[in-house]
Design an enzyme around this catalytic site. Structure first.
Site, PDB file in Angstrom:
ATOM      1  N   SER A 243       0.908  -1.103  -0.037  1.00  8.87           N
ATOM      2  CA  SER A 243       0.076   0.029  -0.152  1.00  8.87           C
ATOM      3  C   SER A 243       0.711   1.145   0.060  1.00  8.87           C
ATOM      4  CB  SER A 243      -0.989  -0.046   1.308  1.00  8.87           C
ATOM      5  OG  SER A 243      -0.016   0.261   2.449  1.00  8.87           O
ATOM      6  N   LYS A 244      -0.046   2.450  -0.053  1.00  8.68           N
ATOM      7  CA  LYS A 244       0.890   3.616   0.105  1.00  8.68           C
ATOM      8  C   LYS A 244       1.741   3.684   1.112  1.00  8.68           C
ATOM      9  CE  LYS A 244      -2.168   6.154  -2.813  1.00  8.68           C
ATOM     10  NZ  LYS A 244      -3.609   6.395  -2.502  1.00  8.68           N
ATOM     11  N   ARG A 245       1.679   2.930   2.355  1.00 10.89           N
ATOM     12  CA  ARG A 245       2.298   3.013   3.408  1.00 10.89           C
ATOM     13  C   ARG A 245       3.611   2.388   3.214  1.00 10.89           C
ATOM     14  NH1 ARG A 245       2.066  -0.522   6.970  1.00 10.89           N
ATOM     15  NH2 ARG A 245       0.465  -1.790   6.173  1.00 10.89           N
ATOM     16  N   GLY A 247       5.590   3.160   1.094  1.00 16.85           N
ATOM     17  CA  GLY A 247       6.235   4.350   0.257  1.00 16.85           C
ATOM     18  C   GLY A 247       6.212   4.361  -1.181  1.00 16.85           C
TER      19      GLY A 247
END
Ligand code: GLU
Length: 464
Positions: A243-245, A247
């Protein structure tokens, strides 16, 4: 049969790494078989689709060198076609108008939930032989539903996951047109795959649940059902959903972070697919080897360290002039003026063996062009009292030595001999004075990269 594959992203965000792998596999499958690869932009979600996202997809594909033979096709430009197919299905009795209002649907679901049943449309407007349908409400705007078979099952041999079966009894009569007449997502996909003659649908396994619905509609239309290959998801470094988590999930972020596109391609190719133990291979080899049999049905895990390792390999191999063209704008973006000397090409040639990314290469090159202020403490820790006179004398030798690595190296050796020092005693402070760093390629090679005057100036700053 000519193989026809497609990549069908929804432009609701950038091209992320999972999408890029789907695109790569679809592309490679077509290339391997001398087939056709199609790009289709699924932009019917007008609330969430943006022109910027379309551009990001096109940029990502271009950066990765994934060329398409047909398209990009835009679903929003094909509305008339979808509507015509809906009219045809209505006329054929394969679809029907349904006037159930949202409030009625909600009430229906309430009752079902109370009875612990799965919420579903109860088929009240579905025409059946001998069934008397309700009178359409005045002014009611109907949706169109697909008349899904009520018995039997949908079964397909997924080329990645094996046989998958869904009971038709589990499938609702899908809404294929909304009350405002616009076709719905699954329906557009079906018409497109049919019209575009897609033979192999290679996509993320988040679409497995859509597949039986799509197959039923394709069959109703008399279309040839393509083969399906559903790719498992990619997990992040930590084993959770990518996910965007995590990076850098946009493909263009990898460009920004200093990865070479061929390294990203090579890395993505191994993400859920294998060819024996081969880790490093060209895109041509990949196209020759790629098959759907060696895709693993289990989730693949993203591994940044491995990506760095692959990137390092391609950096080492990369042509110096190309690296200059890639590193120069990175330096300029940092406000660094790249002068003719020291030659950037010589710098990248020396440092490309030692870095994992273009940004690290730019870091290494930057110190050659800026007004360098090495860390005082670092310099003090490296500059011993006995080294100072030797470095002084070395400066003198540097004034007239032939300015190339070998002669420079000989001068350094001469000085350590003469002053009874070990190599690091001289090499370390020299490194720090010139580059601000203790870790560099061999010191004579580094000194030789600088113009003579610059070396003398940097040394003089700390020795005089
Ligand atoms: N537009 C869908 C997505 O971006 C893909 C649909 C498909 O490949 O069938 O997830």
């Amino acid at each position: 049969m000519t193989i026809r594959t497609r990549f069908a992203p929804s432009p609701t965000g950038f091209l992320h790494i999972g999408g890029a792998r789907t695109a790569l596999f679809s592309w490679a499958y077509a290339r391997k078989h001398g087939g056709t690869f199609i790009l289709r932009i699924e932009d019917t979600d007008v609330e969430r689709s943006t022109p910027e996202a379309v551009q990001a997809i096109l940029d990502g594909m271009a950066w990765l060198n994934l060329d398409y033979d047909e398209g990009p096709f835009y679903q929003m430009q094909r509305m008339e076609r979808y509507k015509a197919v809906i009219q045809h299905m209505l006329a054929q009795g394969q679809a029907y108008y349904c006037y159930t209002s949202p409030a009625e649907l909600e009430a229906m679901r309430e009752v079902q939930r109370a009875r612990s049943e799965k919420p579903r449309y109860d088929g009240r407007w579905r025409p059946e032989p001998g069934k008397v349908l309700p009178e359409p409400p005045a002014g009611g705007a109907p949706v169109v539903r697909f008349k899904n078979p009520t018995s039997g099952s949908v079964i397909w041999k997924d080329l990645v996951k094996g046989y998958i079966e869904f009971d038709n009894g589990e499938l609702d009569d899908l809404i294929i047109a909304r009350a405002d007449g616009t076709p719905t997502y699954n329906f557009c996909v079906v018409v497109d795959d049919w019209d575009m003659g897609i033979t192999h649908v290679i996509r993320g396994d988040d679409h497995v649940n859509n597949t039986p619905r799509q197959i039923n509609i394709l069959k109703a239309l008399g279309a040839t059902v393509p083969q399906y290959a559903h790719l498992s998801m990619i997990l992040g470094d930590d084993g959770t959903k990518l996910s965007k988590r995590h990076g850098a999930v946009s493909v263009m972020q990898y460009d920004e972070d200093g990865y070479l596109p061929e390294a990203v391609i090579n890395y993505l190719a191994r993400l859920g697919w294998s060819h024996g133990d081969d880790e490093i291979f060209s895109v041509e080899q990949f196209c020759a080897w790629f098959d759907l049999d060696h895709i693993t049905p289990s989730a693949a895990q993203f591994n940044t360290e491995k990506l760095n390792w692959v990137n390092q390999h391609y950096l080492k191999q990369a042509d110096n002039a190309r690296l200059v063209a890639l590193v120069r704008p990175r330096l300029e973006a940092r406000g660094v003026t790249v002068s003719a000397l020291p030659a950037l090409e010589a710098i990248v040639a020396l440092y490309k063996e030692r870095v994992a990314t273009l940004n690290e290469l730019a870091d290494a090159a930057e110190v050659f062009y800026i007004d360098l202020h090495p860390d005082r403490e670092l310099l003090h820790s490296q500059l011993s009292a006995e080294a100072v006179p030797a470095l002084h004398e070395l400066m003198g030798r540097f004034r007239d030595v032939t300015w190339e690595a070998q002669a420079i190296g000989a001068a350094i050796k001469e000085m350590i001999g003469k002053h009874g020092l070990k190599m690091p005693k001289l090499a370390m402070p020299l490194r720090v004075m010139l580059t601000g760093q203790t870790q560099t390629p061999s010191v004579d090679a580094v000194v030789a990269l600088f113009p003579r005057e610059l070396v003398l100036a940097r040394m003089a700053q700390y020795l005089e």
